[in-house]
Design an enzyme around this catalytic site. Structure first.
Site, PDB file in Angstrom:
ATOM      1  N   GLU F  35      42.089  35.529  38.173  1.00 46.39           N
ATOM      2  CA  GLU F  35      43.890  35.855  38.436  1.00 46.39           C
ATOM      3  C   GLU F  35      43.796  36.934  36.881  1.00 46.39           C
ATOM      4  O   GLU F  35      44.290  37.889  36.836  1.00 46.39           O
ATOM      5  CB  GLU F  35      44.411  35.611  39.118  1.00 46.39           C
ATOM      6  CG  GLU F  35      43.338  34.818  39.927  1.00 46.39           C
ATOM      7  CD  GLU F  35      42.873  36.051  41.516  1.00 46.39           C
ATOM      8  OE1 GLU F  35      43.379  37.541  40.793  1.00 46.39           O
ATOM      9  OE2 GLU F  35      42.326  36.286  42.207  1.00 46.39           O
ATOM     10  N   GLU F  65      47.673  41.310  41.149  1.00 48.99           N
ATOM     11  CA  GLU F  65      46.647  39.902  40.608  1.00 48.99           C
ATOM     12  C   GLU F  65      47.659  38.765  40.094  1.00 48.99           C
ATOM     13  O   GLU F  65      47.443  38.234  39.701  1.00 48.99           O
ATOM     14  CB  GLU F  65      45.564  40.710  39.582  1.00 48.99           C
ATOM     15  CG  GLU F  65      44.694  42.027  40.203  1.00 48.99           C
ATOM     16  CD  GLU F  65      43.494  41.275  41.059  1.00 48.99           C
ATOM     17  OE1 GLU F  65      43.328  40.164  41.526  1.00 48.99           O
ATOM     18  OE2 GLU F  65      42.003  41.841  40.819  1.00 48.99           O
ATOM     19  N   HIS F  68      48.779  36.840  42.869  1.00 52.78           N
ATOM     20  CA  HIS F  68      46.780  35.909  43.068  1.00 52.78           C
ATOM     21  C   HIS F  68      46.519  35.194  42.228  1.00 52.78           C
ATOM     22  O   HIS F  68      46.936  33.505  41.964  1.00 52.78           O
ATOM     23  CB  HIS F  68      45.564  37.145  42.961  1.00 52.78           C
ATOM     24  CG  HIS F  68      45.824  37.598  44.217  1.00 52.78           C
ATOM     25  ND1 HIS F  68      44.424  38.421  44.221  1.00 52.78           N
ATOM     26  CD2 HIS F  68      46.697  38.015  44.978  1.00 52.78           C
ATOM     27  CE1 HIS F  68      44.491  39.152  45.177  1.00 52.78           C
ATOM     28  NE2 HIS F  68      45.907  38.881  45.960  1.00 52.78           N
ATOM     29  N   GLU F 136      35.594  43.533  39.407  1.00 56.44           N
ATOM     30  CA  GLU F 136      35.767  42.670  40.550  1.00 56.44           C
ATOM     31  C   GLU F 136      34.449  42.404  41.936  1.00 56.44           C
ATOM     32  O   GLU F 136      34.721  41.124  42.175  1.00 56.44           O
ATOM     33  CB  GLU F 136      36.317  44.197  42.136  1.00 56.44           C
ATOM     34  CG  GLU F 136      37.655  45.067  40.927  1.00 56.44           C
ATOM     35  CD  GLU F 136      38.896  43.680  41.529  1.00 56.44           C
ATOM     36  OE1 GLU F 136      38.388  42.800  42.569  1.00 56.44           O
ATOM     37  OE2 GLU F 136      40.033  43.598  40.821  1.00 56.44           O
ATOM     38  N   GLU F 166      38.898  40.884  46.441  1.00 57.18           N
ATOM     39  CA  GLU F 166      38.553  41.938  45.443  1.00 57.18           C
ATOM     40  C   GLU F 166      37.862  42.584  46.018  1.00 57.18           C
ATOM     41  O   GLU F 166      37.882  44.041  45.484  1.00 57.18           O
ATOM     42  CB  GLU F 166      37.389  40.767  44.383  1.00 57.18           C
ATOM     43  CG  GLU F 166      38.280  39.107  43.911  1.00 57.18           C
ATOM     44  CD  GLU F 166      39.019  39.072  42.919  1.00 57.18           C
ATOM     45  OE1 GLU F 166      39.983  41.085  43.283  1.00 57.18           O
ATOM     46  OE2 GLU F 166      39.834  38.220  42.649  1.00 57.18           O
ATOM     47  N   HIS F 169      39.606  45.436  46.147  1.00 54.96           N
ATOM     48  CA  HIS F 169      40.385  46.533  44.748  1.00 54.96           C
ATOM     49  C   HIS F 169      38.733  46.771  43.732  1.00 54.96           C
ATOM     50  O   HIS F 169      38.453  48.017  43.664  1.00 54.96           O
ATOM     51  CB  HIS F 169      40.337  45.414  43.608  1.00 54.96           C
ATOM     52  CG  HIS F 169      41.599  44.890  44.118  1.00 54.96           C
ATOM     53  ND1 HIS F 169      42.110  43.202  43.684  1.00 54.96           N
ATOM     54  CD2 HIS F 169      42.576  45.220  45.221  1.00 54.96           C
ATOM     55  CE1 HIS F 169      43.554  43.058  44.556  1.00 54.96           C
ATOM     56  NE2 HIS F 169      43.396  43.995  45.082  1.00 54.96           N
TER      57      HIS F 169
END
Lengths: 254, 254, 254, 254, 254, 254
Positions: F35, F65, F68, F136, F166, F169
């Protein structure tokens, strides 16, 4: 889950882009004493921290440093941008020019990639706070030196702001450490060995015109200090077959 | 030229070699808070130092840490030696077993090579002393944790000795810093911006069952502190087309 | 442009996959003494070499090492493959399991990424050949140790083959160095200072039950050697205020 | 416990500070072939060494290299000092200027932090001695090149002294290796496979105006050597659908 | 065992050596987007690959990149050679001058050693192919930028050739990915959570003259996208004791 | 100045702490595909981006992120906490136990410090988007593998959430790339050389029972592809003195 809010910090202005100074500014973007190092050190300490009050402190300052990462990033980007197409400017930082097209990346001024080896995180709150106090002092002096190398007013304003905040954080971390109320020099739970802890070993000795002189000060005399001489002079084994001394030997030759 | 004399320090004894503990001990041989890091940080600061008295201090302690590098090296070697020929022991640290034949090298417990990125050297004496105080605190807690993981008496004796000396050094560096007589929070020559330096930004905010609560303490209230709220709530731009809030959205799904 | 031909080398066979041994094998794939290090060291030296005959030698062996990289890679892959889906096997090398899905990557057994810092390339042919002789000796002992940690016959066969080739290369580099006909200990163009070059400084001295005894041998006596004692005993400055000796002091305490 | 005595070595003199040369000098302070690398390689080998006589040798030279670290550190510091306040000088090494305030740190000339990945330590005495012989040869040529880039007499004197000592150490390590009386090309305990060990594979082949020509020399002919051609020409699988050859194809296009 | 054949690629010509440009060229020899990175990424993926057809592809291109490593190495060597004896030229890259005698080594333009941390190898074929497509795009733009910094025709020819091949590889990897016939955005075996996978979180918000405006595009509206506002405005906990807002506070001070 | 708002993400729950799994989780906290890598790659690209719409996208996802990073940090911390005092648990990750007291730090599962060498940032928007799509995909497969190694439901829930994002994204970056409307395989401004760009070089050739077979597919046949055979077979220089072929030679020996 915690969440962070980065506040409006500062609108950056650069009057005259200067690629070589932009290269220097990378120290505070992707360098050892820079904003990412600060943001990560405090935030990760915060994740590990079991003291809810000082956890909030670590998260507050960690979040602020993240916003500073953007400030210094935008400022540095403005200085480095001319690198993209001009060979002469590109020589100021070939890595940024060729790999980044004049954009910032997480390198220091020597092009070394940022590494978490810069961080000091122990999970022992008072130890971490001491590491943070030192980190803020280093960041402050780094900003000051950068300011010595530019005369661009917009840049100076931004650096003055960022430099100021390091002192703010240093004060906050110091107050947080003191508020823990721990006795001086008490770290962890295991006490040091009495006696041994008060001995100062005089291990280095200078000779000649540039050698340092043995010094006395509050760090080795007074209070409970016991100054202890290195044992080499008294105890050292007689060498196998000494011929002559290196000092004399080397003097005439080199 | 300066010269260093490493004094007789300690005769190491290991009652029961323990390869997995030997692997842990590498932290203090080739790790971030270990003896080489200490020796190099202080010695290199000493080379750069223009204050002859504190230069002597930096050289004395730098030299002592070099002798500790030998102590911890010999101790670690004794624990790792059985690795050479035994597959089961070798699994405790394959790098040491295969590359080093059971001998120590300048790695940490995870096999990462020692790097000078661990060091904090600024050439600003009071800043360096702060870095050293923090470094000694980290070294102390590291030795304490190692002691928690062994019951071997010879090993415990050596670690107690080394741990004690870190507190000695912490005291000496603190005394040296105080003896400089600098005002609190005065770093370098450029003063911080008044007002801004006293603002504490409340940047992180917790919500929900595990979020941290905003805290007040001597690090953000009292004295000259001004507590400042994050501007996001008041100033944030209206988003393009908000549909619903992520908190609600994520709650039902993940 | 030069081109390389990697020849058919060896068909690898593994009788019993062994994830923990596969982890150890990574030393010769992505480790400090491994095949990529050898291949790159010799090939890059070859690119820099102005001597067409020894350039061919460097390219020949550099190319052979590249083919060995494949051999050790395929062998290691076979040992690591079971890691992909089994938690127990994955613990043998979590990095390989989680990041690589059980596939090899250019890490050593401790998961450190391969780095060109392993290489020794100076652009001085005889110096490079000496570095290569030492590199081959290290690679040989590494293969031998790996063989000590497995009983899988297919694996042993492959390692024996690779180990043998290191001795071949050691012989070739030694012959190439000797064929240059340089005088012993002549490196570069600048001669060392006569006299100083023959002095052996007896700098370390052991005391006590584990201290090393000063030794005499062909490395410090005979021929032109002049054994010189460390000057500390004779010249050292009288310390400021010696109280007692650390040896005695520490003995009773720690 | 062993102890080290660093003897009086050399009084450094710089007639004209030169920041860009100071940057180059960092190679021998914190670089791959520098004094810390030498000091650590030999000292750590010494800790691991079970042969008391050669252990003394490793400790003697390791200790001497530590004293050289100080010599080169003081010399480099003198050259870098003007960087602190002058923008023009600071451009010679922004990392040293901004982070170190003109003080030395354990970086090489490119600002890469010193890493233990530079070291070659195997715990196999004869192998370690070969690594040391090569290391001394590299250090010698590095000093020579530095001397080619300065005309400062004080600096040249110091570098000549340090360069000379590398040859001294190279001689000592060579004598120590020979004194072990091991047969040529005998490393460790496992013998290489007869026959295979004598085959030289002709793996690289040059074509065209800059390609290297296959060469013959004592490294692949005479004695027990058997020269073996790469198998590709004879054995290679017929490709799926070759159309034309890349050499011809690329020639007309690029 | 697989074997690689590097074909004749390109005969390099340099009309005018240019040390500073040679330094830049190191990016494609030992840099993050360079030829060694490409060669190793594809070859190691190939070793791990269980699909025989695409394994052949990975090996073909991995091998071709190795031959490009030689091309760029020879080209760079020609540009760096004058560094060996000239102080002025040596300042273009002191590391190459002092350590390498003007020869290439596996560094990037900032003197950072090549590291396998540059590589992206997962052992999941379609993921690896995506990493390769991106890697080729990066290599292409890097060559283009290098071409912008030189006017030497021989150099431009070589770079044009190498740049062209990156596009070739990008096409091949794309075709190989498409030929797998996987559904869009299907990676591995575990499906994403429906609903959550379609939410776009509007997490960053800009304010003021340089802030970015929230934007709408096919990446957050249309199709199945659900635009979700950050929950901070609605849910954030009331701060302990807000005094005033940082935006206003900081504006007047810094 | 931009500001980031990290939204409420996820309340982490761990039913049964598992130190060895906690060690594996570090991959997504301080590892190559984790991350922090994602947050920094996108945020720094965002700082460099001149396209205001896609800059907003990069900042949105970069900010997500970062949140995350906190989620995975808190989750990992819960798994590692028991390490602090228990020797047996500490062996799961000695670095975390001894240095961090059971707290997380920015290491991967092998204890390697996070490094910006993981990042791919070129300042060329479409190239950066391709790097992000690949990033990703790697992050997704990494989460999936972690899920294969635990049965803890609270942990699985958190990983499923992070894994899902992910893919979100990946979709957003793909849409953003497509929305730029660039022709396929068009990178930068300089076109590749026609003809050469369509040649596929068949450089690797397999022989024997494990060798790969030359393969045909859409990556080297059809469309504009021209399949070109390696020139070695046709053009290679006759070797000096071939005796016999290595394939045959090695077969009988090793």
């Amino acid at each position: 889950m915690y969440h962070h809010i980065k506040q409006l910090m500062y609108t950056v202005r650069v009057d005259q882009p200067d690629c070589r100074f932009g290269n220097m500014l990378l120290e505070q973007f992707g360098g050892a004493n820079g904003e990412l190092a600060a943001a990560m050190q405090y935030s990760v300490q915060g994740i590990n921290c079991d003291d809810p009050e000082r956890k909030d402190l670590l998260m507050d300052i960690g979040t602020e440093e993240l916003s500073h990462l953007e400030v210094i990033g935008v400022l540095t980007r403005m200085h480095l941008k001319p690198m993209k197409n001009k060979r002469n400017e590109a020589e100021a930082d070939p890595l940024i020019a060729v790999i980044g097209g004049g954009g910032v990346s997480l390198y220091n001024s020597a092009g070394s990639a940022w590494t978490a080896d810069y961080l000091k995180i122990t999970g022992e709150l008072d130890v971490d706070l001491r590491s943070n106090i030192a980190a803020e002092a280093r960041a402050k002096i780094t900003y000051e030196r950068l300011m010595d190398f530019t005369e661009d007013q917009g840049t100076l304003d931004a650096l003055q702001f960022l430099m100021t905040r390091e002192i703010t954080h240093m004060k906050a971390f110091t107050a947080a450490l003191e508020s823990l109320g721990k006795p001086a020099f008490s770290i962890g739970k295991r006490p040091p060995t009495p006696g041994t802890v008060d001995q100062y070993f005089n291990d280095s000795t200078g000779i000649g015109d540039r050698g340092e002189t043995d010094a006395l000060g509050p760090w080795n005399q007074g209070g409970t200090w016991e100054l202890v001489e290195s044992p080499v002079l008294a105890n050292s084994q007689t060498p196998a077959k000494p011929r002559k001394h290196a000092a004399a030997a080397a003097k005439g030759k080199s």
